[in-house]
Design a protein around this motif. Structure first.
Motif, PDB file in Angstrom:
ATOM      1  N   PHE A   1      -0.880  22.684 -19.440  1.00 20.34           N
ATOM      2  CA  PHE A   1      -2.054  22.455 -20.276  1.00 20.34           C
ATOM      3  C   PHE A   1      -3.042  23.610 -20.161  1.00 20.34           C
ATOM      4  CE2 PHE A   1      -6.421  20.815 -20.400  1.00 20.34           C
ATOM      5  CZ  PHE A   1      -6.470  20.433 -21.718  1.00 20.34           C
ATOM      6  N   LEU A   2      -3.234  24.096 -18.908  1.00 20.49           N
ATOM      7  CA  LEU A   2      -4.164  25.212 -18.719  1.00 20.49           C
ATOM      8  C   LEU A   2      -3.707  26.431 -19.510  1.00 20.49           C
ATOM      9  CD1 LEU A   2      -5.346  25.243 -15.027  1.00 20.49           C
ATOM     10  CD2 LEU A   2      -6.690  25.000 -17.110  1.00 20.49           C
ATOM     11  N   ALA A   3      -2.413  26.747 -19.365  1.00 22.26           N
ATOM     12  CA  ALA A   3      -1.893  27.909 -20.084  1.00 22.26           C
ATOM     13  C   ALA A   3      -2.072  27.726 -21.581  1.00 22.26           C
ATOM     14  CB  ALA A   3      -0.412  28.106 -19.739  1.00 22.26           C
ATOM     15  N   LEU A   4      -1.724  26.516 -22.045  1.00 21.45           N
ATOM     16  CA  LEU A   4      -1.838  26.245 -23.491  1.00 21.45           C
ATOM     17  C   LEU A   4      -3.284  26.340 -23.954  1.00 21.45           C
ATOM     18  CD1 LEU A   4       0.573  23.250 -23.989  1.00 21.45           C
ATOM     19  CD2 LEU A   4       0.770  25.527 -24.951  1.00 21.45           C
ATOM     20  N   LYS A   5      -4.193  25.852 -23.096  1.00 20.68           N
ATOM     21  CA  LYS A   5      -5.598  25.848 -23.471  1.00 20.68           C
ATOM     22  C   LYS A   5      -6.102  27.271 -23.640  1.00 20.68           C
ATOM     23  CE  LYS A   5     -10.001  24.132 -21.922  1.00 20.68           C
ATOM     24  NZ  LYS A   5     -10.748  23.951 -20.688  1.00 20.68           N
ATOM     25  N   GLN A   6      -5.702  28.135 -22.677  1.00 17.31           N
ATOM     26  CA  GLN A   6      -6.148  29.524 -22.782  1.00 17.31           C
ATOM     27  C   GLN A   6      -5.570  30.181 -24.030  1.00 17.31           C
ATOM     28  OE1 GLN A   6      -5.189  31.126 -19.003  1.00 17.31           O
ATOM     29  NE2 GLN A   6      -7.095  30.402 -18.072  1.00 17.31           N
ATOM     30  N   GLU A   7      -4.295  29.908 -24.251  1.00 18.70           N
ATOM     31  CA  GLU A   7      -3.657  30.482 -25.435  1.00 18.70           C
ATOM     32  C   GLU A   7      -4.374  30.000 -26.683  1.00 18.70           C
ATOM     33  OE1 GLU A   7       0.573  29.983 -25.491  1.00 18.70           O
ATOM     34  OE2 GLU A   7       0.551  29.913 -27.674  1.00 18.70           O
TER      35      GLU A   7
ATOM     36  N   SER B   1       0.156  16.987 -12.410  1.00 18.43           N
ATOM     37  CA  SER B   1      -0.235  18.363 -12.106  1.00 18.43           C
ATOM     38  C   SER B   1       0.713  19.327 -12.810  1.00 18.43           C
ATOM     39  CB  SER B   1      -0.260  18.609 -10.604  1.00 18.43           C
ATOM     40  OG  SER B   1       1.025  18.490 -10.078  1.00 18.43           O
ATOM     41  N   GLN B   2       1.976  18.913 -12.935  1.00 20.78           N
ATOM     42  CA  GLN B   2       2.901  19.754 -13.682  1.00 20.78           C
ATOM     43  C   GLN B   2       2.450  19.871 -15.137  1.00 20.78           C
ATOM     44  OE1 GLN B   2       5.649  18.198 -15.773  1.00 20.78           O
ATOM     45  NE2 GLN B   2       6.568  20.168 -16.286  1.00 20.78           N
ATOM     46  N   VAL B   3       2.093  18.721 -15.726  1.00 20.00           N
ATOM     47  CA  VAL B   3       1.629  18.747 -17.114  1.00 20.00           C
ATOM     48  C   VAL B   3       0.366  19.582 -17.240  1.00 20.00           C
ATOM     49  CG1 VAL B   3       0.704  17.315 -18.977  1.00 20.00           C
ATOM     50  CG2 VAL B   3       2.666  16.535 -17.659  1.00 20.00           C
ATOM     51  N   SER B   4      -0.540  19.441 -16.247  1.00 16.77           N
ATOM     52  CA  SER B   4      -1.823  20.121 -16.398  1.00 16.77           C
ATOM     53  C   SER B   4      -1.682  21.629 -16.214  1.00 16.77           C
ATOM     54  CB  SER B   4      -2.858  19.544 -15.435  1.00 16.77           C
ATOM     55  OG  SER B   4      -2.606  20.002 -14.138  1.00 16.77           O
TER      56      SER B   4
ATOM     57  N   LEU C   1       0.833  -1.206   0.000  1.00 15.56           N
ATOM     58  CA  LEU C   1       0.000   0.000   0.000  1.00 15.56           C
ATOM     59  C   LEU C   1       0.863   1.249   0.000  1.00 15.56           C
ATOM     60  CD1 LEU C   1      -2.991  -0.721   2.390  1.00 15.56           C
ATOM     61  CD2 LEU C   1      -3.014  -0.359  -0.073  1.00 15.56           C
ATOM     62  N   GLN C   2       1.930   1.216   0.847  1.00  8.65           N
ATOM     63  CA  GLN C   2       2.816   2.380   0.891  1.00  8.65           C
ATOM     64  C   GLN C   2       3.480   2.598  -0.453  1.00  8.65           C
ATOM     65  OE1 GLN C   2       5.222   1.503   4.289  1.00  8.65           O
ATOM     66  NE2 GLN C   2       4.173   2.998   5.588  1.00  8.65           N
ATOM     67  N   GLY C   3       3.927   1.481  -1.047  1.00  9.02           N
ATOM     68  CA  GLY C   3       4.567   1.588  -2.356  1.00  9.02           C
ATOM     69  C   GLY C   3       3.636   2.191  -3.378  1.00  9.02           C
ATOM     70  N   ARG C   4       2.386   1.696  -3.366  1.00  9.54           N
ATOM     71  CA  ARG C   4       1.420   2.199  -4.340  1.00  9.54           C
ATOM     72  C   ARG C   4       1.121   3.667  -4.096  1.00  9.54           C
ATOM     73  NH1 ARG C   4      -4.063  -0.990  -4.804  1.00  9.54           N
ATOM     74  NH2 ARG C   4      -5.071   1.017  -4.920  1.00  9.54           N
ATOM     75  N   ASN C   5       1.025   4.014  -2.798  1.00  7.88           N
ATOM     76  CA  ASN C   5       0.748   5.394  -2.451  1.00  7.88           C
ATOM     77  C   ASN C   5       1.853   6.309  -2.970  1.00  7.88           C
ATOM     78  OD1 ASN C   5      -0.503   7.522  -1.369  1.00  7.88           O
ATOM     79  ND2 ASN C   5      -0.098   7.024   0.783  1.00  7.88           N
ATOM     80  N   ALA C   6       3.108   5.892  -2.735  1.00 10.40           N
ATOM     81  CA  ALA C   6       4.231   6.709  -3.183  1.00 10.40           C
ATOM     82  C   ALA C   6       4.193   6.875  -4.698  1.00 10.40           C
ATOM     83  CB  ALA C   6       5.550   6.066  -2.749  1.00 10.40           C
ATOM     84  N   ALA C   7       3.933   5.747  -5.398  1.00 13.79           N
ATOM     85  CA  ALA C   7       3.890   5.807  -6.862  1.00 13.79           C
ATOM     86  C   ALA C   7       2.797   6.753  -7.327  1.00 13.79           C
ATOM     87  CB  ALA C   7       3.671   4.406  -7.430  1.00 13.79           C
ATOM     88  N   LEU C   8       1.630   6.668  -6.663  1.00 11.42           N
ATOM     89  CA  LEU C   8       0.508   7.516  -7.059  1.00 11.42           C
ATOM     90  C   LEU C   8       0.823   8.983  -6.809  1.00 11.42           C
ATOM     91  CD1 LEU C   8      -2.562   5.444  -5.882  1.00 11.42           C
ATOM     92  CD2 LEU C   8      -1.889   5.984  -8.205  1.00 11.42           C
ATOM     93  N   GLU C   9       1.499   9.255  -5.665  1.00 12.06           N
ATOM     94  CA  GLU C   9       1.850  10.647  -5.376  1.00 12.06           C
ATOM     95  C   GLU C   9       2.785  11.201  -6.442  1.00 12.06           C
ATOM     96  OE1 GLU C   9       3.274  11.007  -1.370  1.00 12.06           O
ATOM     97  OE2 GLU C   9       1.212  11.018  -0.594  1.00 12.06           O
ATOM     98  N   ARG C  10       3.778  10.385  -6.824  1.00  8.51           N
ATOM     99  CA  ARG C  10       4.676  10.807  -7.901  1.00  8.51           C
ATOM    100  C   ARG C  10       3.883  11.129  -9.160  1.00  8.51           C
ATOM    101  NH1 ARG C  10       8.263   7.064  -6.197  1.00  8.51           N
ATOM    102  NH2 ARG C  10       7.555   5.479  -7.666  1.00  8.51           N
ATOM    103  N   ARG C  11       2.958  10.231  -9.460  1.00 11.76           N
ATOM    104  CA  ARG C  11       2.169  10.388 -10.683  1.00 11.76           C
ATOM    105  C   ARG C  11       1.335  11.675 -10.616  1.00 11.76           C
ATOM    106  NH1 ARG C  11       1.558   9.099 -15.348  1.00 11.76           N
ATOM    107  NH2 ARG C  11      -0.373   8.423 -16.349  1.00 11.76           N
ATOM    108  N   VAL C  12       0.758  11.965  -9.439  1.00 10.63           N
ATOM    109  CA  VAL C  12      -0.037  13.191  -9.287  1.00 10.63           C
ATOM    110  C   VAL C  12       0.833  14.405  -9.544  1.00 10.63           C
ATOM    111  CG1 VAL C  12      -1.184  14.652  -7.600  1.00 10.63           C
ATOM    112  CG2 VAL C  12      -1.753  12.246  -7.728  1.00 10.63           C
ATOM    113  N   LEU C  13       2.062  14.382  -8.978  1.00 14.90           N
ATOM    114  CA  LEU C  13       2.977  15.506  -9.190  1.00 14.90           C
ATOM    115  C   LEU C  13       3.251  15.707 -10.676  1.00 14.90           C
ATOM    116  CD1 LEU C  13       5.738  15.451  -6.458  1.00 14.90           C
ATOM    117  CD2 LEU C  13       4.278  17.344  -7.149  1.00 14.90           C
ATOM    118  N   GLU C  14       3.612  14.599 -11.335  1.00 14.55           N
ATOM    119  CA  GLU C  14       3.900  14.684 -12.770  1.00 14.55           C
ATOM    120  C   GLU C  14       2.714  15.268 -13.523  1.00 14.55           C
ATOM    121  OE1 GLU C  14       6.506  10.593 -12.850  1.00 14.55           O
ATOM    122  OE2 GLU C  14       4.783  10.786 -14.206  1.00 14.55           O
TER     123      GLU C  14
END
Lengths: 250, 164
Positions: free
Chosen positions: A57-63, A51-54, A36-49
């Motif tokens: 994405f927001l800026a690009l979408k507005q543009e 959110s950075q992309v998004s 569970l801890q491993g999965r949690n850590a992986a998911l947190e990493r994924r959220v960070l990645e």
């Protein structure tokens, strides 16, 4: 008629699917702390990645919207999604349909696109009271209008009856298409929203005797593994109406 | 199908057969495994019509098939027609079929399932151009192999509950 019988039979569906539903539940309950801890850590990493992309994405979408305004063309409609869980598959060999646990009660309607985390999954073909049926993009009776992400080349990806393969129809041998190209839904035909990944070109066979190349595509969606899918709702009435009209044409 | 006189057992076995008919192996397993599914519902209908031809008739068989159409996403009426066809054949010859040895019954089941599965695939090909495959022989073979067990289980259940 189908909807009424389907609603009556949905308890049987649940019973037949019980081993898999229970398996999921049990897996959730007896997972070890480490995993569970491993999965949690992986998911947190994924959220960070993500959110950075998004953020980008927001800026690009507005543009993109500003540029579209400048060009005088309509802004793209963003869509609502509804999460649904797989409740069964149609077991016959040559029918690629699955049953999901959202139906007319949740506002699902025939013709809505279904995606999973990786790409386009299929479309709703029948709505019962509490469940509905999804025709997967690999069914032989299914075809989806696509475009090559690299250059906008349009084509149609038809199902082949194999879960790991689509085929592009009538691609001329001179078309600019290569192995590994990403195909996304083109939105032509009005059934599917534009811009969802459909698959990657896995092989390209050019036969000197035929005017058409044989292009096979590996679907992006996890058609045989996803247990959670998203139903895409068109955001406003106009879009819904236009998709209904085009479905009549289809 | 009157629920009294053990009619509930008939309904229960048919419901069970339906669950078995839509039960599936994990989707990541090879797809051709789907061909190995015996025609559970056809066998259960076959048994009840053979043993109690006055309890299960053409109309009930057709209705059961209609339910299966929805489960299998087949054209409405296809399975109804196929099950009614099986029912008719069995109903016509039930006295003879009861006298048959289990091996002979297996052969009858094999032929009936083979014919109905072939018809199903022809209709699907006409309706959706699904193509034809030699795979149709597998459900017939599997039904033939499972028939003795289905027969034993249903026979025991019927005698226990005294369905008449």
């Amino acid at each position: 008629m189908r909807a009424v019988i389907g609603t009556l039979l949905s308890p049987l569906q649940v019973i037949a699917e019980a081993p898999y539903l229970l398996g999921d539940e049990v897996g959730e309950v007896i997972a070890t702390r480490d995993s569970l801890q491993g999965r949690n850590a992986a998911l947190e990493r994924r959220v960070l990645e993500l959110s950075q992309v998004s953020q980008q994405f927001l800026a690009l979408k507005q543009e993109n919207e500003r540029l579209r305004e400048l060009l005088g063309s309509q802004a793209r409609i963003s869509a609502d999604v509804l999460i649904a869980e797989l409740l069964g598959v149609v077991p016959t060999v040559n029918t690629h349909q699955v049953i999901i646990d959202k139906g007319a009660q949740a506002g699902v309607a025939v013709g809505q696109a279904v995606i999973d985390a990786e790409g386009l999954f299929g479309q709703i073909v029948e709505v019962d009271q509490y469940t509905s049926r999804v025709l997967q993009i690999t069914d032989v009776s299914h075809a989806v209008p696509v475009q090559v992400n690299r250059n906008g080349l349009r084509s149609i990806a038809g199902g082949t009856g194999r879960r790991d393969q689509l085929e592009l129809e009538n691609v001329p041998v001179t078309a600019d298409i290569r192995e590994g190209d990403l195909l996304e839904s083109s939105g032509l035909g009005g059934r599917f929203p534009v811009g969802y990944p459909v698959g990657h070109v896995s092989s390209l066979i050019i036969d000197a005797t035929s005017p058409y190349a044989i292009v096979t595509v590996r679907p992006a969606a996890q058609l045989d593994r996803s247990r959670h899918v998203l139903i895409v709702f068109a955001a406003d009435e106009a879009a819904a109406e236009s998709s209904v009209k085009s479905s009549e044409v289809q | 199908m009157n629920p009294s006189h053990g009619g509930w057992l008939i309904l229960l076995t048919i419901a069970l057969a339906m669950v078995l008919a839509i039960f599936h192996v994990p989707e990541s397993w090879p797809q051709w495994l789907g061909w190995l599914r015996p025609a559970w519902l056809a066998m259960v209908v076959f048994y009840w019509v053979m043993e109690l031809p006055h309890r299960l008739g053409l109309i009930s068989a057709w209705v059961i098939g209609l339910l299966l159409d929805v489960l299998y996403a087949d054209p409405l009426g296809l399975n109804g027609f196929l099950l009614a066809a099986i029912t008719y054949v069995v109903w016509r010859f039930y006295e003879r079929l009861r006298m048959y040895s289990i091996v002979q019954q297996c052969i009858v089941v094999f032929l009936l399932v083979l014919v109905t599965e072939s018809l199903r695939i022809v209709v699907q090909d006409v309706a959706w151009s699904r193509g034809w495959s030699w795979g149709v022989i597998l459900p017939a073979l599997m039904s033939m192999l499972t028939w003795p067990f289905v027969y034993l289980v249903l026979q025991r259940a019927r005698l226990q509950v005294r369905v008449e």
